[in-house]
Design a protein around this motif. Structure first.
Motif, PDB file in Angstrom:
ATOM      1  N   ILE A  62      -3.762   8.630 -10.413  1.00 29.29           N
ATOM      2  CA  ILE A  62      -4.614   9.504  -9.603  1.00 29.29           C
ATOM      3  C   ILE A  62      -4.077   9.636  -8.178  1.00 29.29           C
ATOM      4  CG2 ILE A  62      -6.982   9.876  -8.765  1.00 29.29           C
ATOM      5  CD1 ILE A  62      -6.646   9.934 -11.853  1.00 29.29           C
ATOM      6  N   HIS A  63      -4.057  10.897  -7.723  1.00 28.43           N
ATOM      7  CA  HIS A  63      -3.585  11.244  -6.380  1.00 28.43           C
ATOM      8  C   HIS A  63      -4.596  12.168  -5.703  1.00 28.43           C
ATOM      9  CE1 HIS A  63       0.719  10.308  -7.441  1.00 28.43           C
ATOM     10  NE2 HIS A  63       0.305  10.648  -8.641  1.00 28.43           N
ATOM     11  N   GLU A  64      -4.407  12.316  -4.401  1.00 28.40           N
ATOM     12  CA  GLU A  64      -5.047  13.421  -3.665  1.00 28.40           C
ATOM     13  C   GLU A  64      -3.936  14.200  -2.972  1.00 28.40           C
ATOM     14  OE1 GLU A  64      -7.999  11.812  -1.061  1.00 28.40           O
ATOM     15  OE2 GLU A  64      -9.309  11.246  -2.722  1.00 28.40           O
ATOM     16  N   TYR A 114       7.782  13.396 -10.958  1.00 29.31           N
ATOM     17  CA  TYR A 114       8.028  12.703  -9.685  1.00 29.31           C
ATOM     18  C   TYR A 114       6.788  12.732  -8.796  1.00 29.31           C
ATOM     19  CZ  TYR A 114      12.940  13.257 -11.080  1.00 29.31           C
ATOM     20  OH  TYR A 114      14.133  13.229 -11.763  1.00 29.31           O
ATOM     21  N   HIS A 115       5.906  11.770  -9.000  1.00 34.97           N
ATOM     22  CA  HIS A 115       4.675  11.754  -8.192  1.00 34.97           C
ATOM     23  C   HIS A 115       4.296  10.356  -7.700  1.00 34.97           C
ATOM     24  CE1 HIS A 115       2.564  10.253 -11.813  1.00 34.97           C
ATOM     25  NE2 HIS A 115       3.406  11.036 -12.448  1.00 34.97           N
ATOM     26  N   ALA A 116       4.842   9.318  -8.312  1.00 31.95           N
ATOM     27  CA  ALA A 116       4.364   7.970  -7.998  1.00 31.95           C
ATOM     28  C   ALA A 116       5.285   7.218  -7.040  1.00 31.95           C
ATOM     29  CB  ALA A 116       4.177   7.161  -9.291  1.00 31.95           C
ATOM     30  N   ILE A 132      -2.094  13.129 -11.779  1.00 28.45           N
ATOM     31  CA  ILE A 132      -3.256  14.012 -11.580  1.00 28.45           C
ATOM     32  C   ILE A 132      -3.584  14.086 -10.091  1.00 28.45           C
ATOM     33  CG2 ILE A 132      -5.706  14.350 -12.085  1.00 28.45           C
ATOM     34  CD1 ILE A 132      -5.195  12.700 -14.691  1.00 28.45           C
ATOM     35  N   GLU A 133      -3.451  15.279  -9.514  1.00 28.74           N
ATOM     36  CA  GLU A 133      -3.739  15.499  -8.096  1.00 28.74           C
ATOM     37  C   GLU A 133      -5.133  16.094  -7.935  1.00 28.74           C
ATOM     38  OE1 GLU A 133      -2.103  15.018  -5.239  1.00 28.74           O
ATOM     39  OE2 GLU A 133      -0.018  14.625  -5.829  1.00 28.74           O
ATOM     40  N   MET A 134      -5.905  15.519  -7.017  1.00 25.64           N
ATOM     41  CA  MET A 134      -7.229  16.070  -6.699  1.00 25.64           C
ATOM     42  C   MET A 134      -7.138  16.819  -5.372  1.00 25.64           C
ATOM     43  SD  MET A 134      -9.894  13.099  -7.838  1.00 25.64           S
ATOM     44  CE  MET A 134      -9.451  11.886  -6.592  1.00 25.64           C
ATOM     45  N   LYS A 169      -4.073   4.064  -9.378  1.00 27.10           N
ATOM     46  CA  LYS A 169      -3.897   4.812  -8.134  1.00 27.10           C
ATOM     47  C   LYS A 169      -2.394   4.968  -7.902  1.00 27.10           C
ATOM     48  CE  LYS A 169      -5.925   1.537  -5.551  1.00 27.10           C
ATOM     49  NZ  LYS A 169      -6.430   0.535  -6.478  1.00 27.10           N
ATOM     50  N   HIS A 170      -2.018   6.037  -7.250  1.00 25.86           N
ATOM     51  CA  HIS A 170      -0.629   6.171  -6.786  1.00 25.86           C
ATOM     52  C   HIS A 170      -0.240   4.894  -6.025  1.00 25.86           C
ATOM     53  CE1 HIS A 170       2.261   8.686  -3.997  1.00 25.86           C
ATOM     54  NE2 HIS A 170       2.859   7.660  -4.516  1.00 25.86           N
ATOM     55  N   GLN A 171      -1.154   4.406  -5.219  1.00 24.72           N
ATOM     56  CA  GLN A 171      -0.935   3.200  -4.402  1.00 24.72           C
ATOM     57  C   GLN A 171      -0.456   2.008  -5.240  1.00 24.72           C
ATOM     58  OE1 GLN A 171      -4.490   1.272  -2.785  1.00 24.72           O
ATOM     59  NE2 GLN A 171      -3.541   1.351  -0.752  1.00 24.72           N
ATOM     60  N   GLU A 177      -0.989   5.009   0.559  1.00 21.16           N
ATOM     61  CA  GLU A 177      -2.446   5.106   0.470  1.00 21.16           C
ATOM     62  C   GLU A 177      -2.842   6.451  -0.131  1.00 21.16           C
ATOM     63  OE1 GLU A 177      -5.126   3.339   3.383  1.00 21.16           O
ATOM     64  OE2 GLU A 177      -6.231   5.230   3.342  1.00 21.16           O
ATOM     65  N   CYS A 178      -2.893   6.473  -1.442  1.00 20.20           N
ATOM     66  CA  CYS A 178      -3.195   7.682  -2.211  1.00 20.20           C
ATOM     67  C   CYS A 178      -3.849   7.227  -3.504  1.00 20.20           C
ATOM     68  CB  CYS A 178      -1.911   8.474  -2.476  1.00 20.20           C
ATOM     69  SG  CYS A 178      -2.156   9.965  -3.452  1.00 20.20           S
ATOM     70  N   PRO A 179      -4.971   7.816  -3.874  1.00 24.05           N
ATOM     71  CA  PRO A 179      -5.761   8.909  -3.284  1.00 24.05           C
ATOM     72  C   PRO A 179      -6.493   8.450  -2.010  1.00 24.05           C
ATOM     73  CG  PRO A 179      -6.898   8.016  -5.203  1.00 24.05           C
ATOM     74  CD  PRO A 179      -5.571   7.315  -5.124  1.00 24.05           C
TER      75      PRO A 179
HETATM   76 ZN   LIG Z   1      -0.205  10.380  -4.508  1.00 23.59          ZN
END
Ligand SMILES: [Zn+2]
Length: 209
Positions: A62-64, A114-116, A132-134, A169-171, A177-179
């Motif tokens: 999970i991301h924002e 490529y998101h994490a 998953i981006e919010m 979390k991405h974190q 620090e994401c989301p």
């Molecule tokens: Zn993220």
């Protein structure tokens, strides 16, 4: 007669098992989740942002977006990701963007992305996660975005035979620090609990089919 009954009950058991244990698939092929439309527009194959290859799906990451501009919704991020698929640097890609009224789908679920921020590390977020981006855009309803994301996550857990503990979390992968809003407001656990509740409901509904 008894043999025939045994055969019928055996076949019923096999069919029930087949219905519950779904075979692995390339993509869940979602078009709607309840009333939320899912629009699919994939990053072109061979793009730098689409490394390709299949992997085992282990996590929902999970991301924002951290983009607070007005209009920075799921459609805007779909355009962004498609236009920047061959950028010279800062290559990014992920699978779904969720806003308060729609979901955009950018990559087949079974491909890495490529998101994490962890390269293609074994058991990492890029290699094994569905990103998953919010959206957090001005004018958007963040609470509704959270609900839509909960529904997407619950659906994906069912589709890929994962448990709610697959939420990350991405974190968790890169320390970023994401989301960000969800973390800073201390609501990550609340989000996970909400996904679990929806997952249990879906699971019960599947079993009663
Ligand atoms: Zn993220």
């Amino acid at each position: 007669m008894i043999l025939a009954l045994m055969l019928v009950s055996f076949l019923a058991g096999v069919l029930t098992h087949m219905a519950l244990a779904r075979p692995p698939k390339a993509d869940a092929g979602l078009t709607y989740i309840e009333e939320i439309p899912v629009y699919t527009d994939y990053i072109a194959e061979g793009s730098r942002a689409r490394p390709g290859g299949q992997r085992e799906i282990k996590y929902l990451v999970i991301h924002e977006t951290d983009n607070f501009s007005e209009g920075a919704d799921a459609k805007a991020h779909s355009s962004f990701i498609l236009q920047n698929a061959n950028a010279e640097e800062n290559i990014v890609s992920w699978h779904y963007t969720v806003d308060d009224r729609q979901i955009c789908h950018h990559l087949p679920d079974d491909e890495p992305a490529y998101h994490a921020g962890d390269g293609m590390e074994k058991n990492g977020g890029n290699l094994n996660g569905i990103g998953i981006e919010m959206c957090v855009n001005e004018g958007g309803n963040y609470e509704q975005t959270l609900i839509n994301t909960e529904k997407l996550c619950a659906r994906l857990l069912i589709e890929y035979d994962l448990k709610p503990k697959a939420l990350r979390k991405h974190q968790d992968f890169s320390g970023k620090e994401c989301p960000a809003k969800l973390i800073s407001s201390g609501r990550w656990e609340e989000f996970c609990d909400a996904v679990e509740k929806r997952y249990e409901e879906l699971l019960a509904a599947e079993k009663n089919k």
